[in-house]
Motif scaffolding. Structure first.
Motif, PDB file in Angstrom:
ATOM      1  N   UNK A  11      -6.420   6.647   4.798  1.00 27.29           N
ATOM      2  CA  UNK A  11      -5.836   5.635   5.672  1.00 27.29           C
ATOM      3  C   UNK A  11      -5.797   4.356   4.844  1.00 27.29           C
ATOM      4  N   UNK A  12      -4.595   3.829   4.616  1.00 30.72           N
ATOM      5  CA  UNK A  12      -4.396   2.734   3.667  1.00 30.72           C
ATOM      6  C   UNK A  12      -3.771   1.546   4.392  1.00 30.72           C
ATOM      7  N   UNK A  13      -4.339   0.371   4.177  1.00 26.83           N
ATOM      8  CA  UNK A  13      -3.768  -0.831   4.785  1.00 26.83           C
ATOM      9  C   UNK A  13      -2.352  -1.052   4.252  1.00 26.83           C
ATOM     10  N   UNK A  14      -1.478  -1.464   5.148  1.00 28.03           N
ATOM     11  CA  UNK A  14      -0.069  -1.669   4.771  1.00 28.03           C
ATOM     12  C   UNK A  14       0.094  -2.675   3.627  1.00 28.03           C
ATOM     13  N   UNK A  15      -0.787  -3.658   3.557  1.00 26.77           N
ATOM     14  CA  UNK A  15      -0.658  -4.703   2.532  1.00 26.77           C
ATOM     15  C   UNK A  15      -0.771  -4.156   1.109  1.00 26.77           C
ATOM     16  N   UNK A  16      -1.416  -3.010   0.920  1.00 27.10           N
ATOM     17  CA  UNK A  16      -1.565  -2.432  -0.423  1.00 27.10           C
ATOM     18  C   UNK A  16      -0.925  -1.050  -0.535  1.00 27.10           C
ATOM     19  N   UNK A  17      -0.247  -0.613   0.502  1.00 30.15           N
ATOM     20  CA  UNK A  17       0.257   0.757   0.545  1.00 30.15           C
ATOM     21  C   UNK A  17       1.191   1.092  -0.631  1.00 30.15           C
ATOM     22  N   UNK A  18       2.134   0.233  -0.936  1.00 31.55           N
ATOM     23  CA  UNK A  18       3.066   0.511  -2.044  1.00 31.55           C
ATOM     24  C   UNK A  18       2.324   0.637  -3.366  1.00 31.55           C
ATOM     25  N   UNK A  19       1.405  -0.276  -3.631  1.00 30.63           N
ATOM     26  CA  UNK A  19       0.614  -0.217  -4.862  1.00 30.63           C
ATOM     27  C   UNK A  19      -0.260   1.039  -4.875  1.00 30.63           C
ATOM     28  N   UNK A  20      -0.811   1.380  -3.724  1.00 26.02           N
ATOM     29  CA  UNK A  20      -1.675   2.555  -3.633  1.00 26.02           C
ATOM     30  C   UNK A  20      -0.882   3.821  -3.935  1.00 26.02           C
ATOM     31  N   UNK A  76     -17.187  14.235 -12.599  1.00 27.30           N
ATOM     32  CA  UNK A  76     -16.063  13.302 -12.640  1.00 27.30           C
ATOM     33  C   UNK A  76     -15.842  12.477 -11.374  1.00 27.30           C
ATOM     34  N   UNK A  77     -16.179  12.997 -10.227  1.00 24.64           N
ATOM     35  CA  UNK A  77     -15.773  12.387  -8.953  1.00 24.64           C
ATOM     36  C   UNK A  77     -16.268  10.956  -8.779  1.00 24.64           C
ATOM     37  N   UNK A  78     -17.509  10.694  -9.130  1.00 28.23           N
ATOM     38  CA  UNK A  78     -18.051   9.349  -8.907  1.00 28.23           C
ATOM     39  C   UNK A  78     -17.248   8.291  -9.653  1.00 28.23           C
ATOM     40  N   UNK A  79     -16.931   8.548 -10.899  1.00 32.20           N
ATOM     41  CA  UNK A  79     -16.154   7.589 -11.695  1.00 32.20           C
ATOM     42  C   UNK A  79     -14.760   7.405 -11.109  1.00 32.20           C
ATOM     43  N   UNK A  80     -14.143   8.497 -10.710  1.00 30.55           N
ATOM     44  CA  UNK A  80     -12.799   8.442 -10.132  1.00 30.55           C
ATOM     45  C   UNK A  80     -12.815   7.626  -8.833  1.00 30.55           C
ATOM     46  N   UNK A  81     -13.808   7.869  -8.000  1.00 26.06           N
ATOM     47  CA  UNK A  81     -13.908   7.142  -6.724  1.00 26.06           C
ATOM     48  C   UNK A  81     -14.156   5.654  -6.955  1.00 26.06           C
ATOM     49  N   UNK A  82     -14.970   5.328  -7.952  1.00 27.14           N
ATOM     50  CA  UNK A  82     -15.238   3.919  -8.268  1.00 27.14           C
ATOM     51  C   UNK A  82     -13.968   3.201  -8.694  1.00 27.14           C
ATOM     52  N   UNK A  83     -13.093   3.897  -9.409  1.00 28.82           N
ATOM     53  CA  UNK A  83     -11.833   3.291  -9.843  1.00 28.82           C
ATOM     54  C   UNK A  83     -10.992   2.878  -8.634  1.00 28.82           C
ATOM     55  N   UNK A  84     -10.894   3.747  -7.640  1.00 27.50           N
ATOM     56  CA  UNK A  84     -10.112   3.426  -6.441  1.00 27.50           C
ATOM     57  C   UNK A  84     -10.713   2.236  -5.704  1.00 27.50           C
ATOM     58  N   UNK A 102     -12.613  -0.157  -6.956  1.00 30.36           N
ATOM     59  CA  UNK A 102     -12.457  -1.395  -7.727  1.00 30.36           C
ATOM     60  C   UNK A 102     -11.031  -1.943  -7.608  1.00 30.36           C
ATOM     61  N   UNK A 103     -10.050  -1.064  -7.492  1.00 35.17           N
ATOM     62  CA  UNK A 103      -8.657  -1.510  -7.358  1.00 35.17           C
ATOM     63  C   UNK A 103      -8.323  -1.995  -5.952  1.00 35.17           C
ATOM     64  N   UNK A 104      -8.797  -1.262  -4.941  1.00 35.51           N
ATOM     65  CA  UNK A 104      -8.327  -1.505  -3.573  1.00 35.51           C
ATOM     66  C   UNK A 104      -9.438  -1.913  -2.604  1.00 35.51           C
ATOM     67  N   UNK A 105     -10.654  -2.113  -3.096  1.00 36.58           N
ATOM     68  CA  UNK A 105     -11.812  -2.519  -2.315  1.00 36.58           C
ATOM     69  C   UNK A 105     -11.902  -1.784  -0.980  1.00 36.58           C
ATOM     70  N   UNK A 106     -11.912  -2.539   0.094  1.00 37.35           N
ATOM     71  CA  UNK A 106     -12.078  -1.960   1.436  1.00 37.35           C
ATOM     72  C   UNK A 106     -10.743  -1.801   2.160  1.00 37.35           C
ATOM     73  N   UNK A 107      -9.667  -1.704   1.415  1.00 44.91           N
ATOM     74  CA  UNK A 107      -8.331  -1.629   2.013  1.00 44.91           C
ATOM     75  C   UNK A 107      -7.895  -0.196   2.306  1.00 44.91           C
TER      76      UNK A 107
END
Length: 104
Positions: free
Chosen positions: A9-18, A73-81, A83-88
């Motif tokens: 579930x992605x906030x509309x404000x970052x949806x295109x970037x996501x 791998x999962x922890x690093x991958x999840x951290x990347x998301x 760091x990019x999109x915080x709580x959005x």
């Protein structure tokens, strides 16, 4: 065979970037051992809300491959998301053991 499903579930404000990030991310995940394919799905006829929904389904050869992904791998991958999109965005995950795989 295993299906690893990630419901977003992605906030509309970052949806295109996501969406852009997600396509690159999915291709990277396919490079891990045991991953076969990925489908990025958008549900039809969702009620209007402040969030857009996507489902990502990864097909893997077996549960062992998914366990390797989770432990290495999962922890690093999840951290990347995060760091990019915080709580959005929010995530729910499920794993399915494929009982039958029938092709036309």
């Amino acid at each position: 065979m295993v299906i690893y499903e990630v419901n977003l579930a992605i906030e509309r404000s970052v949806y295109s970037q996501f969406q852009i990030w997600l396509k690159v991310h999915a291709k990277e995940i396919l490079q891990f051992p045991g991953f076969i394919s990925v489908h990025i799905l958008k549900p039809e006829n969702e009620p209007a809300s402040a969030q857009e929904k996507l489902t990502v389904q990864y097909q893997l050869e077996d549960r062992e491959s998914l366990d390797v992904y989770f432990t290495r791998f999962a922890e690093k991958i999840r951290e990347e998301a995060v760091s990019r999109f915080q709580d959005k965005f929010s995530v729910e995950r499920r794993v399915f053991d494929v009982q039958e795989y029938i092709l036309k």
